[in-house]
Design a protein around this motif. Structure first.
Motif, mmCIF file in Angstrom:
data_model
loop_
_atom_site.group_PDB
_atom_site.id
_atom_site.type_symbol
_atom_site.label_atom_id
_atom_site.label_comp_id
_atom_site.label_asym_id
_atom_site.label_seq_id
_atom_site.Cartn_x
_atom_site.Cartn_y
_atom_site.Cartn_z
ATOM 1 N N MET A 205 0.836 -1.189 0.000
ATOM 2 C CA MET A 205 0.000 0.000 0.000
ATOM 3 C C MET A 205 0.879 1.250 0.000
ATOM 4 N N ASP A 206 0.635 2.132 -0.960
ATOM 5 C CA ASP A 206 1.283 3.442 -0.999
ATOM 6 C C ASP A 206 0.279 4.489 -0.547
ATOM 7 N N GLY A 207 0.682 5.349 0.387
ATOM 8 C CA GLY A 207 -0.237 6.384 0.847
ATOM 9 C C GLY A 207 0.477 7.473 1.618
ATOM 10 N N VAL A 208 -0.276 8.527 1.924
ATOM 11 C CA VAL A 208 0.214 9.626 2.758
ATOM 12 C C VAL A 208 -0.371 9.415 4.146
ATOM 13 N N VAL A 209 0.483 9.380 5.159
ATOM 14 C CA VAL A 209 0.025 9.041 6.505
ATOM 15 C C VAL A 209 0.388 10.119 7.506
ATOM 16 N N ARG A 210 -0.326 10.087 8.624
ATOM 17 C CA ARG A 210 0.025 10.854 9.819
ATOM 18 C C ARG A 210 0.260 9.849 10.936
ATOM 19 N N THR A 211 1.329 10.030 11.702
ATOM 20 C CA THR A 211 1.674 9.055 12.732
ATOM 21 C C THR A 211 2.684 9.638 13.704
ATOM 22 N N GLU A 236 8.818 9.214 -2.334
ATOM 23 C CA GLU A 236 8.788 10.606 -2.772
ATOM 24 C C GLU A 236 7.456 11.260 -2.402
ATOM 25 N N ASN A 237 7.442 12.587 -2.340
ATOM 26 C CA ASN A 237 6.204 13.370 -2.156
ATOM 27 C C ASN A 237 5.401 12.948 -0.921
ATOM 28 N N ASN A 238 6.105 12.701 0.191
ATOM 29 C CA ASN A 238 5.469 12.358 1.468
ATOM 30 C C ASN A 238 4.759 11.006 1.466
ATOM 31 N N LEU A 239 4.953 10.220 0.435
ATOM 32 C CA LEU A 239 4.347 8.894 0.404
ATOM 33 C C LEU A 239 5.120 7.921 1.293
ATOM 34 N N VAL A 240 4.406 6.916 1.774
ATOM 35 C CA VAL A 240 5.005 5.826 2.531
ATOM 36 C C VAL A 240 4.461 4.530 1.954
ATOM 37 N N ILE A 278 -1.304 5.460 13.773
ATOM 38 C CA ILE A 278 -1.128 5.818 12.371
ATOM 39 C C ILE A 278 -2.501 6.006 11.736
ATOM 40 N N ALA A 279 -2.600 7.017 10.863
ATOM 41 C CA ALA A 279 -3.839 7.289 10.124
ATOM 42 C C ALA A 279 -3.476 7.684 8.705
ATOM 43 N N TRP A 280 -4.365 7.375 7.763
ATOM 44 C CA TRP A 280 -4.101 7.643 6.349
ATOM 45 C C TRP A 280 -4.866 8.873 5.880
ATOM 46 N N ASP A 281 -4.134 9.831 5.274
ATOM 47 C CA ASP A 281 -4.805 10.933 4.590
ATOM 48 C C ASP A 281 -5.372 10.458 3.259
ATOM 49 N N ARG A 282 -4.611 9.613 2.564
ATOM 50 C CA ARG A 282 -5.100 9.048 1.316
ATOM 51 C C ARG A 282 -4.278 7.825 0.967
ATOM 52 N N VAL A 283 -4.863 6.944 0.194
ATOM 53 C CA VAL A 283 -4.171 5.770 -0.346
ATOM 54 C C VAL A 283 -4.034 5.976 -1.850
ATOM 55 N N GLU A 284 -2.800 5.965 -2.332
ATOM 56 C CA GLU A 284 -2.561 6.191 -3.766
ATOM 57 C C GLU A 284 -2.623 4.905 -4.561
ATOM 58 N N TRP A 285 -2.195 3.817 -3.977
ATOM 59 C CA TRP A 285 -2.145 2.538 -4.709
ATOM 60 C C TRP A 285 -2.160 1.401 -3.719
ATOM 61 N N TYR A 286 -2.864 0.335 -4.061
ATOM 62 C CA TYR A 286 -2.925 -0.836 -3.189
ATOM 63 C C TYR A 286 -3.054 -2.077 -4.063
ATOM 64 N N SER A 287 -2.338 -3.119 -3.680
ATOM 65 C CA SER A 287 -2.399 -4.350 -4.447
ATOM 66 C C SER A 287 -2.107 -5.534 -3.538
ATOM 67 N N VAL A 288 -2.668 -6.671 -3.889
ATOM 68 C CA VAL A 288 -2.386 -7.934 -3.206
ATOM 69 C C VAL A 288 -1.882 -8.906 -4.263
#
Length: 636
Positions: A205-211, A236-240, A278-288
């Motif tokens: 999962m790629d996303g921008v988080v607060r934690t 990059e760009n604050n993604l985790v 941890i909390a997510w501002d948004r999820v950019e990409w997710y895959s299983v």
């Protein structure tokens, strides 16, 4: 009569990392390429994200690193390990270590992290500048090496994904960079051999988080807790990016198609990270996706149709090796095709693509399995982590984890690539038998990357990174470490004079357009087969190129260097580059580096014709023309 089919030097299927790097190299060297991809656009999000130090060296050598860095990727210098507290009150950090420890002597001691699409765009822009475009969205539907055309024996058919329109072309080569579901591999009947019977299903999962988790932005983290395990990678760009194992074939109710929702993975991450939130501002990409360790039985069947990247090897994402291994697959094949098609080398060198690159993939998979098993048995102590990160060698008290950590650093950084003996990598079993090969004391190992060295460029007094001075141009790199000028003057003159002999490798592959070569040509004024650098163990002000070097070597004035940069770690050594290579600081030596940066052979520099004779033996073992004494015998 049916119209003649369009002809190409190569058809490349797949515009991921392996296909793009192969295409970039060959496009730069003037080849006609048909490059197709079944996606309508480049990767938008997700997929591979880590560029390891050795790959960054390669991209810099291709003049592409700067464009990658314009995206402001994350740079990870350290890895942090987190484990459960004995008190059962959540996780705590148990240690950190360098991503690329000092003993590896890297120019880029960090992992560069950004999503694959950005890397693809850099390659695509370079391709377009060299007259090649990716044809989208098209997929391959058939191919055959029917030998109906001596020069373009492979017929390839592909169709538009949407309109179903078809095209057929002929090519000298076909390359599959399609990924794990390779149509080409399937049609060839090449099986994937699974090295590890244990398979896993991973969520990413790629996303921008607060934690309030302290290492979220700066480090790669491997976290073990009572609720499971997770890997965190800054982007990059604050993604985790978060990797979380969803299922394993060791589970009681194993399901290789098991799925998990975004919310389920986030809930697991929250439990694992306790006592942090941890909390997510948004999820950019997710895959299983399921992952198993697999390797193709063959990389080619006929040395006309080749495969590389994930079409040949698959492994866990933990080590971040997929894209980096693909880069080196592509570079290895590119220069060998180039030398065959340029008339420099026998077609037999193409056989070394599979033997060299498959060995590296096998070593990687074997290491990955061993490392994972050892690591799962127990966590390293902070003391072990610290010892493993030091530059100094570990003595007799070193333990298995410390030694494996060092090996892992070599593998994961890319500097652990070691090609075995063959005609390109000299050994005592090589057909070239001169006693001048591999002089006593040399630290260079054939089949390994050339060591870094700082020198001063004589013409402009710039400090230069010697291993970066010759770009990826498809040429062998000949480094003449010329020692002390007053001592080696005769040997250097003899070296030059013997290059000018009719049967030398220099004369055999002289440029046909040599009379029209630009005065400003730095790298290949005499031949596209090689570039020559000369390094003197002397201060720059004492070196007058026109007086110190014969005319032939002086033509490479932009590649004449002074080995006069001091190393604070070794203040007693005056010619550090010579010493680093293990060459006599007074008498020097010659280092031949393959077009992909790996050492081919090391030869002693002596007066007379011995040095060039040895080089003729080495090159003559795989070139398309007989050289030296072999050439003389061929004329009898």
């Amino acid at each position: 009569m049916a119209p003649e089919l369009p002809r190409y030097d190569i058809v490349i299927v797949g515009a991921g990392p392996v296909g793009l790097l192969l295409s970039v190299c060959l496009a730069r060297w003037g080849y006609k390429i048909k490059h197709i991809d079944n996606r309508p656009t480049p990767t938008a999000t997700g997929r591979a994200d880590g560029i390891q130090p050795r790959s960054l060296d390669l991209l810099r050598n291709m003049k592409l690193k700067r464009h990658i860095m314009e995206y402001e990727p994350a740079r990870v210098y350290e890895v942090a390990f987190w484990d459960p507290r004995k008190s059962g009150t959540g996780i705590h950090r148990t240690g950190t270590w360098a991503s690329c420890p000092e003993f590896l002597d890297s120019r880029h001691p960090f992992t560069t992290l950004l999503h694959q699409g950005m890397i693809e765009r850099v390659f695509i822009k370079d391709l377009e500048a060299n007259g090649t475009a990716i044809q989208r969205p098209w997929k391959i539907t058939g191919f055959q090496n029917d030998t109906k055309d001596d020069t373009h024996p492979v017929e390839v058919t592909y169709e538009h994904v949407d309109t179903k329109g078809k095209e057929t072309v002929r090519a000298k080569y076909l390359f599959s960079g399609e990924g794990a579901r390779s149509f080409v591999r399937e049609q060839l009947g090449v099986k994937m051999i699974h090295k590890d019977p244990i398979a896993h299903v991973w969520g990413v999962m790629d996303g921008v988080v607060r934690t309030n988790f302290p290492d979220i932005k700066e480090m790669k983290c491997t976290i073990h807790s009572d609720y499971g395990s997770i890997m965190i990678i800054p982007r990059e760009n604050n993604l985790v990016r978060l990797y979380i194992q969803i299922a394993s074939s060791t589970d009681k109710n194993w399901n290789p198609r098991q799925q998990a929702t975004t919310e389920e993975v986030q809930a697991s991450a929250k439990k694992i990270l306790q006592p942090y939130w941890i909390a997510w501002d948004r999820v950019e990409w997710y895959s299983v996706y399921p992952i198993g360790q697999g390797i193709a039985e063959k990389y080619t069947l006929d040395h006309r149709v080749f495969m590389g990247g994930d079409a040949c090897h698959t492994h866990s994402p933990k080590a971040g090796q997929g894209m980096n291994t693909a880069f080196l697959d592509a570079q290895n094949l590119a220069w060998k095709i180039h030398h065959v098609e340029s008339g420099f080398a026998n077609r037999s060198i193409l056989e070394s693509y599979e033997s060299e690159r498959k060995l590296i993939a096998e070593n990687l998979l074997n290491f990955d399995a061993k490392y994972a098993a050892l690591f799962s048995q127990r966590q390293p102590s902070a003391g072990e982590v610290g010892a493993a990160s030091q530059q100094t060698d570990v003595g007799e008290e070193s333990n298995e984890f410390v030694e494996l950590f060092k090996a892992s650093c070599e593998f994961t950084s890319g500097y652990g690539v070691a090609y075995g003996p063959n005609v390109l990598n000299w050994s005592t079993e090589h057909p070239a038998r001169s006693h001048l090969f591999h002089p006593k004391g040399t630290t260079l190992r054939t089949g390994r990357i050339m060591l870094n060295a700082d020198v001063t460029r004589v013409v402009d007094a710039n400090i230069a990174h010697l291993e970066q001075e010759i770009p990826v141009n498809g040429s062998f790199r000949i480094y003449l470490f010329a020692g002390v000028p007053n001592i080696t003057r005769r040997a250097v003159a003899d070296f030059s004079n013997n290059l000018l002999k009719k049967r030398s490798f220099y004369m055999a592959f002289e440029r046909e357009d040599i009379d029209q070569v630009s005065y400003h040509e730095r790298h290949n004024p005499h031949s596209h087969f090689f570039t020559i650098c000369t390094i003197f163990a002397a201060p720059r002000p004492s070196i007058e190129i026109a007086e110190t070097l014969p005319e032939l070597l002086a033509r490479y004035s932009a590649h004449v260097y002074a080995d006069d940069i001091e190393d604070a770690r070794k203040p007693q050594i005056k010619a550090v580059a010579h010493a680093k290579m293990g060459l006599d600081q007074e008498k020097g030596g010659v280092v031949v580096v393959r077009p992909d940066g790996y050492v081919g052979c090391v030869v002693q520099l002596v007066e007379g014709d011995g040095t060039v004779d040895a080089l003729n033996e080495y090159f003559g073992s795989f070139t398309s023309r007989p050289l030296g004494n072999a050439a003389a015998q061929a004329q009898l």
